[in-house]
Each structure stands twice: as C-alpha cells, then as structure tokens.
Design an enzyme around this catalytic site. Structure first.
Site, PDB file in Angstrom:
ATOM      1  N   GLY A   1     108.107  30.033  28.104  1.00 12.86           N
ATOM      2  CA  GLY A   1     107.768  28.739  27.519  1.00 12.86           C
ATOM      3  C   GLY A   1     106.626  28.768  26.535  1.00 12.86           C
TER       4      GLY A   1
ATOM      5  N   ARG B   1      97.457   5.714  22.331  1.00 11.16           N
ATOM      6  CA  ARG B   1      97.209   4.540  23.177  1.00 11.16           C
ATOM      7  C   ARG B   1      96.105   4.785  24.202  1.00 11.16           C
ATOM      8  NH1 ARG B   1     103.403   3.391  24.666  1.00 11.16           N
ATOM      9  NH2 ARG B   1     103.514   5.606  24.116  1.00 11.16           N
ATOM     10  N   GLN B   2      95.726   6.048  24.374  1.00  6.56           N
ATOM     11  CA  GLN B   2      94.617   6.369  25.271  1.00  6.56           C
ATOM     12  C   GLN B   2      93.359   6.560  24.426  1.00  6.56           C
ATOM     13  OE1 GLN B   2      95.510   9.255  28.446  1.00  6.56           O
ATOM     14  NE2 GLN B   2      97.662   9.158  27.830  1.00  6.56           N
TER      15      GLN B   2
ATOM     16  N   ASP C   1     101.133  -9.179  19.959  1.00  6.39           N
ATOM     17  CA  ASP C   1      99.894  -9.289  20.730  1.00  6.39           C
ATOM     18  C   ASP C   1      98.740  -9.540  19.765  1.00  6.39           C
ATOM     19  OD1 ASP C   1      99.221  -6.757  19.599  1.00  6.39           O
ATOM     20  OD2 ASP C   1     100.266  -5.771  21.241  1.00  6.39           O
TER      21      ASP C   1
ATOM     22  N   LYS D   1     100.116 -12.420  25.246  1.00  8.57           N
ATOM     23  CA  LYS D   1     100.699 -11.721  26.393  1.00  8.57           C
ATOM     24  C   LYS D   1      99.594 -11.046  27.191  1.00  8.57           C
ATOM     25  CE  LYS D   1     101.347  -7.090  24.530  1.00  8.57           C
ATOM     26  NZ  LYS D   1     102.239  -5.995  24.179  1.00  8.57           N
TER      27      LYS D   1
ATOM     28  N   THR E   1     109.133   1.286  25.450  1.00  8.35           N
ATOM     29  CA  THR E   1     110.234   0.935  26.355  1.00  8.35           C
ATOM     30  C   THR E   1     110.956  -0.333  25.914  1.00  8.35           C
ATOM     31  OG1 THR E   1     108.770  -0.367  27.781  1.00  8.35           O
ATOM     32  CG2 THR E   1     109.025   1.987  28.299  1.00  8.35           C
ATOM     33  N   ALA E   2     110.459  -0.987  24.852  1.00 11.60           N
ATOM     34  CA  ALA E   2     111.056  -2.200  24.269  1.00 11.60           C
ATOM     35  C   ALA E   2     110.928  -3.422  25.167  1.00 11.60           C
ATOM     36  CB  ALA E   2     112.529  -1.975  23.911  1.00 11.60           C
TER      37      ALA E   2
ATOM     38  N   THR F   1     108.128  -5.334  25.588  1.00  9.11           N
ATOM     39  CA  THR F   1     107.383  -6.362  24.865  1.00  9.11           C
ATOM     40  C   THR F   1     108.259  -7.045  23.823  1.00  9.11           C
ATOM     41  OG1 THR F   1     105.247  -5.275  25.181  1.00  9.11           O
ATOM     42  CG2 THR F   1     105.444  -6.761  23.308  1.00  9.11           C
TER      43      THR F   1
END
Length: 319
Positions: free
Chosen positions: A46, A104-105, A177, A200, A231-232, A234
């Site tokens: 790997g 996002r983190q 948002d 939201k 994940t769609a 929202t």
C-alpha cells in the site's frame, strides 16, 4: 570578444496524481502543453511510489491533485509527488488542490478537537511546496494556515454564467446556512437577484435541521448555493423547506460534489430540478444522474496557472 550569458527561460510543467487526471489533462489542453509523464503507483503493502519519467530540473511545476475519496491516499500521493519533484531539482513546486480535504476541521468546535486543516497545511509545506492554488475553501481562514502564498479561486463566476444562460425569472439565491451568506451574495449580485438564508442547526456532524427561512421565497425560483455537498442532507432539507414556503422551483449548485454515503439517493429523490456542480472532484459513472450538470473549472485553473507563471494578477480573473 565578450560572450553574452543566455537568459534562462523558465519552463512550465503540469503533473497529475490519481485523484483527477481528467481535470489535469483539460488544464493542460487549455494551457497548450502536454501533461507531465509520471507514474503514481502503490507497492503491494500500500505504500505510494512515484516515478518521474521526464526531467523537471529548473522548471516551475504544478501538481494537480484533489484530496477527495480516498482522502488519505490522495493526500499522501500529493506529498510524495512534491518530495520527488523537490529532490529532482524543480525550481518551484505549486500544489493545485481544487478540493482541499479536511477543510471542515478548521477550528476547535468542541474540547479536544484536532484542527486537521492546519495539519494538512503543515504537511504540504514540509513536503516542499512553494505555493498552493485551491478553489472555494470551506473556510477562507485556511489561507492563513500556510506560510507560503495561497491563490484562492472561486467557482461563483462559472456557476453564474451557467444560470444566466438558462434565462430563469424571479430568482432568489439561497444560502443553506449563515456561513455561506458571502458566497450567496456574490452569486446574487451576478444574477441581479435577492438572497435568502436558511437558519439551521447541526446537532451532530452530517446531520442538519432547518429552523427558519430568512427572506422572501414565495413565488420565486430558488437557487441554493454551497461550497460542497457531502451527504446532501442539508440541500434536501433546504429544498423541501423552500417549497413549503411557496418557492416555485428549486435548483442547487456547489463547487465540490463530495457526494458520500446516501447523497446520490437523496439527490435522486429530492425536489430539486437540477443539481449543478463542477469537476473539482470527478464523478464516477455510479454517481451520474440526469439532474446533475457538471461544469468544468479547467479553464479557470489553467488561466490561474498561466498568470502565476507569468507573474500576473490572479484576482483579475474575478473582476
């Protein structure tokens, strides 16, 4: 007789790892140069192995690699490629990361959270990159995580041009948002439309609840814009809420189609007329639906690369 010294001509070369070779080839076609010859493989255990099949000595090299699924493998490919170029005496190494994973983190939302977006920035710099070119970072402050130049491209002009071509009437641009208001306003200005905001809350990651809608949407064609769709959940909730408030029709758009987990099923079943995305992340055949429209960012990135190479302004692309 004095002999003049020939002025060196900086070379421009573009290489690709495995995340999005199609986009890299389109970028090269736009610039008018061949894609660099390199092999990106894995050993049987790997480990990533990079083989450069042409000289890069003295070249300004651009590595095209989005850190999409599988995120960790694509990130490691990018780091190993940068190290290979550095050891092969490339003049400058510029990481072109259309989609910046782990964005996002970007802060400590809870106690003992990591700030992984900063960690990724450290890894890219330590590997030897001289510059980063990215698109629609989830948090613009990520630019400050780097101590090297970052050119932050935006997808709004590409999306706006597409929606203008559809000649839609009674538009309202919707931010899913509060954090996306600036992006929505930029699109709204180009479409000469008002904006609305979805209020939201997120009780946990990848879970969203619509609380309220700020702005007038009744009788209008709504365009929801976000930087990425994962994940769609929202987008689906937002579309339903807009229709319940009287919107005539709902379109959705984003720069980065992450589309993980139940995303495709939700998009297929959602009350969304069309989902407009770009090719910063490649969509395999298993993730193609009739309602998904893919726009290419190759021209924008190609032009940005040429401007960086020629030491010209990149911001002029968005004037």
């Amino acid at each position: 007789m004095s002999i003049g010294v020939e002025k060196p001509i900086p070379r421009l070369q573009v290489f690709s790892c495995n995340s999005n070779p199609e986009l890299a080839q389109k970028i090269c076609d736009h610039i008018g140069i061949p894609l660099g010859n390199a092999e990106v493989n894995k050993f049987s255990d790997g480990e990533i192995h990079i083989k450069l099949n042409e000289s890069v000595r003295g070249s300004d090299v651009y590595v095209v690699q989005s850190t999409c699924d599988p995120v960790n493998q694509h990130l490691m490919e990018c780091l190993v490629m940068v190290d290979a170029l550095k050891r092969a005496s490339a003049k400058t190494i510029n990481v072109v990361m259309p989609y910046y994973g782990y964005a996002r983190q970007d802060r400590k939302a809870r106690a003992r959270d990591p700030i992984t977006a900063k960690l990724v920035a450290n890894l890219i710099q330590t590997a030897g990159a001289d510059r980063v070119i990215s698109m629609d970072l989830h948090a613009t402050q990520i630019q400050g995580f780097f101590d090297i130049p970052v050119d932050h491209l935006v997808g709004v002009p590409i999306l706006a041009q597409y929606f203008r071509s559809k000649n839609l009437e009674d538009l309202v641009v919707v931010s899913p948002d509060h954090g996306g208001v600036v992006r929505a306003r930029r699109l709204a200005e180009r479409l000469e439309a008002p904006i609305a905001i979805i209020d939201k809350r997120r009780p946990e990651p990848n879970v969203a609840e619509v609380m309220n809608i700020v702005g007038k949407v009744a009788g209008k064609t709504a365009i929801i814009i976000d930087d990425l769709i994962d994940t769609a959940g929202t987008i689906t909730l937002a579309a339903n809420a807009l229709l319940e408030k009287g919107a005539k029709e709902v379109f959705a758009c984003c720069t980065h189609p992450v589309f993980s987990g139940p995303a495709m099923k939700r998009i297929e079943e959602a009350n969304i007329t069309e989902m407009v995305v770009t090719d910063t992340i490649p969509l395999p055949d298993s993730k193609q639906l009739d309602k998904i429209k893919v726009l290419s960012v190759s021209g924008l990135i190609g032009e940005a690369i040429v401007r960086v190479h020629n030491e010209k302004s990149v911001s002029r692309l968005f004037d």
